[in-house]
Design an enzyme around this catalytic site. Sequence first.
Site, PDB file in Angstrom:
ATOM      1  N   TYR A 178       0.851  -1.203   0.000  1.00 13.83           N
ATOM      2  CA  TYR A 178       0.000   0.000   0.000  1.00 13.83           C
ATOM      3  C   TYR A 178       0.885   1.251   0.000  1.00 13.83           C
ATOM      4  O   TYR A 178       0.592   2.232  -0.695  1.00 13.83           O
ATOM      5  CB  TYR A 178      -0.900  -0.051   1.239  1.00 13.83           C
ATOM      6  CG  TYR A 178      -2.086   0.902   1.257  1.00 13.83           C
ATOM      7  CD1 TYR A 178      -2.645   1.413   0.096  1.00 13.83           C
ATOM      8  CD2 TYR A 178      -2.668   1.259   2.474  1.00 13.83           C
ATOM      9  CE1 TYR A 178      -3.740   2.272   0.152  1.00 13.83           C
ATOM     10  CE2 TYR A 178      -3.769   2.109   2.539  1.00 13.83           C
ATOM     11  CZ  TYR A 178      -4.295   2.616   1.373  1.00 13.83           C
ATOM     12  OH  TYR A 178      -5.377   3.458   1.425  1.00 13.83           O
TER      13      TYR A 178
HETATM   14  P1  NAD Z   1     -13.205   3.427   1.616  1.00 12.51           P
HETATM   15  O1  NAD Z   1     -12.839   1.969   1.608  1.00 12.51           O
HETATM   16  O2  NAD Z   1     -14.305   3.892   2.486  1.00 12.51           O
HETATM   17  O3  NAD Z   1     -13.482   3.901   0.128  1.00 12.51           O
HETATM   18  C1  NAD Z   1     -12.867   3.356  -0.985  1.00 12.51           C
HETATM   19  C2  NAD Z   1     -13.931   3.143  -2.031  1.00 12.51           C
HETATM   20  O4  NAD Z   1     -13.308   2.655  -3.217  1.00 12.51           O
HETATM   21  C3  NAD Z   1     -14.972   2.102  -1.615  1.00 12.51           C
HETATM   22  O5  NAD Z   1     -16.259   2.640  -1.818  1.00 12.51           O
HETATM   23  C4  NAD Z   1     -14.728   0.939  -2.567  1.00 12.51           C
HETATM   24  O6  NAD Z   1     -15.902   0.243  -2.922  1.00 12.51           O
HETATM   25  C5  NAD Z   1     -14.140   1.657  -3.762  1.00 12.51           C
HETATM   26  N1  NAD Z   1     -13.380   0.742  -4.600  1.00 12.51           N
HETATM   27  C6  NAD Z   1     -12.500  -0.193  -4.194  1.00 12.51           C
HETATM   28  N2  NAD Z   1     -12.043  -0.872  -5.257  1.00 12.51           N
HETATM   29  C7  NAD Z   1     -12.662  -0.342  -6.347  1.00 12.51           C
HETATM   30  C8  NAD Z   1     -12.615  -0.625  -7.733  1.00 12.51           C
HETATM   31  N3  NAD Z   1     -11.841  -1.596  -8.232  1.00 12.51           N
HETATM   32  N4  NAD Z   1     -13.382   0.122  -8.566  1.00 12.51           N
HETATM   33  C9  NAD Z   1     -14.178   1.096  -8.087  1.00 12.51           C
HETATM   34  N5  NAD Z   1     -14.263   1.412  -6.783  1.00 12.51           N
HETATM   35  C10 NAD Z   1     -13.514   0.687  -5.930  1.00 12.51           C
HETATM   36  O7  NAD Z   1     -11.872   4.191   1.946  1.00 12.51           O
HETATM   37  P2  NAD Z   1     -11.569   5.718   2.236  1.00 12.51           P
HETATM   38  O8  NAD Z   1     -10.874   5.746   3.518  1.00 12.51           O
HETATM   39  O9  NAD Z   1     -12.732   6.586   1.997  1.00 12.51           O
HETATM   40  O10 NAD Z   1     -10.453   5.972   1.121  1.00 12.51           O
HETATM   41  C11 NAD Z   1     -10.658   6.762  -0.045  1.00 12.51           C
HETATM   42  C12 NAD Z   1      -9.294   7.071  -0.632  1.00 12.51           C
HETATM   43  O11 NAD Z   1      -8.545   7.799   0.318  1.00 12.51           O
HETATM   44  C13 NAD Z   1      -8.474   5.833  -0.970  1.00 12.51           C
HETATM   45  O12 NAD Z   1      -7.723   6.088  -2.133  1.00 12.51           O
HETATM   46  C14 NAD Z   1      -7.565   5.685   0.225  1.00 12.51           C
HETATM   47  O13 NAD Z   1      -6.386   5.014  -0.119  1.00 12.51           O
HETATM   48  C15 NAD Z   1      -7.323   7.133   0.566  1.00 12.51           C
HETATM   49  N6  NAD Z   1      -6.921   7.453   1.936  1.00 12.51           N
HETATM   50  C16 NAD Z   1      -7.630   7.082   3.043  1.00 12.51           C
HETATM   51  C17 NAD Z   1      -7.199   7.474   4.309  1.00 12.51           C
HETATM   52  C18 NAD Z   1      -7.921   7.122   5.577  1.00 12.51           C
HETATM   53  O14 NAD Z   1      -7.404   7.423   6.668  1.00 12.51           O
HETATM   54  N7  NAD Z   1      -9.095   6.522   5.505  1.00 12.51           N
HETATM   55  C19 NAD Z   1      -6.064   8.227   4.442  1.00 12.51           C
HETATM   56  C20 NAD Z   1      -5.363   8.599   3.307  1.00 12.51           C
HETATM   57  C21 NAD Z   1      -5.814   8.210   2.055  1.00 12.51           C
END
Ligand code: NAD
Length: 282
Positions: A178
């Site tokens: 990741y």
């Molecule tokens: P989340 O899991 O709630 O959301 C991710 C979404 O992506 C989900 O709805 C999932 O169904 C969708 N997804 C996964 N694989 C997919 C695919 N192949 N095609 C289409 N959609 C797909 O996670 P989040 O925390 O809201 O994360 C959103 C973004 O932010 C991600 O890129 C994550 O890496 C990044 N992020 C999250 C955090 C955190 O603390 N939560 C911090 C930094 C970055």
Amino acid sequence: MEFNFGTDLSGKVAVVTGAGGVLCSVFSKTLARAGAKVALLGRTAAPIETLEKELTAEGLTAKAYQCNVLDKARLEEVRQMICGDLGPCDILINGAGGNDPKASTGMEYYDEEEAKKGVKTFFDLDEDGIRAVFDLNYLGVLLTTQVFAKDMIGRQGCSIINISLMNAFTPLTKIPAYSGAKASVSNLTQWLAVHFSRAGIRVNAIAPGFFSTKQNAALLWNPDGTPTARTGKIIAATPMGRFGKPEELNGALMFLVNEEASSFVTGVVLPVDGGFSAYSGV
Ligand code: NAD
């Protein structure tokens, strides 16, 4: 409280991938409330359909499209549908991303005794899990951009926002794939910014710090709701001393999509992290 920060996106079409997720559902609401017509793309239908209902009930324009970001034919199909329903894409938020437990170790530092007890080490990382993480985070951004940036060529005021993470600057323990995949997202952001700089498309990324969401819940909270040791370390390494709230990403989002405020800003990876990336730990 609204978080549009004076950004008016009336007439713009925003495409958000991962729109059913924790952070991107907030982004989708913010974009819609700033006046954009929002295409909600998600791998599973239910969360994006619920969000569509919520936003249309507010009198806003949003439409759900089930779409896997790794399926280029489907992305092309959805692009045609969005062009017909809402118009060509002005703003693309590449939000779909995440980790796979098969690509994580169970220990922070290699420990032979722990390994003998069956705790997962570097040597147990699963090849398919690693490939899945790089595919979702890197290839998913690249393919989606290949499809939707075509709409932006020759038009004004278009921009792309990728979602990176703290592990892109310095890897986080336990999650090597990741971390590498998000570093590649930051790198691709810079590459795309240069590539499209003369085509009028700005490309930037937001690097959120630590937000407690369902995606990382198992790492941050014990089944009984108490914080894990990792949570203690995160808070200690975040000078502001707390997790972020998803709404605290809105200012960065509204700044980066605002053509007046950020007209000369491209290729940046903007941390929104309570000081995590600035702090050496001492
Ligand atoms: P989340 O899991 O709630 O959301 C991710 C979404 O992506 C989900 O709805 C999932 O169904 C969708 N997804 C996964 N694989 C997919 C695919 N192949 N095609 C289409 N959609 C797909 O996670 P989040 O925390 O809201 O994360 C959103 C973004 O932010 C991600 O890129 C994550 O890496 C990044 N992020 C999250 C955090 C955190 O603390 N939560 C911090 C930094 C970055």
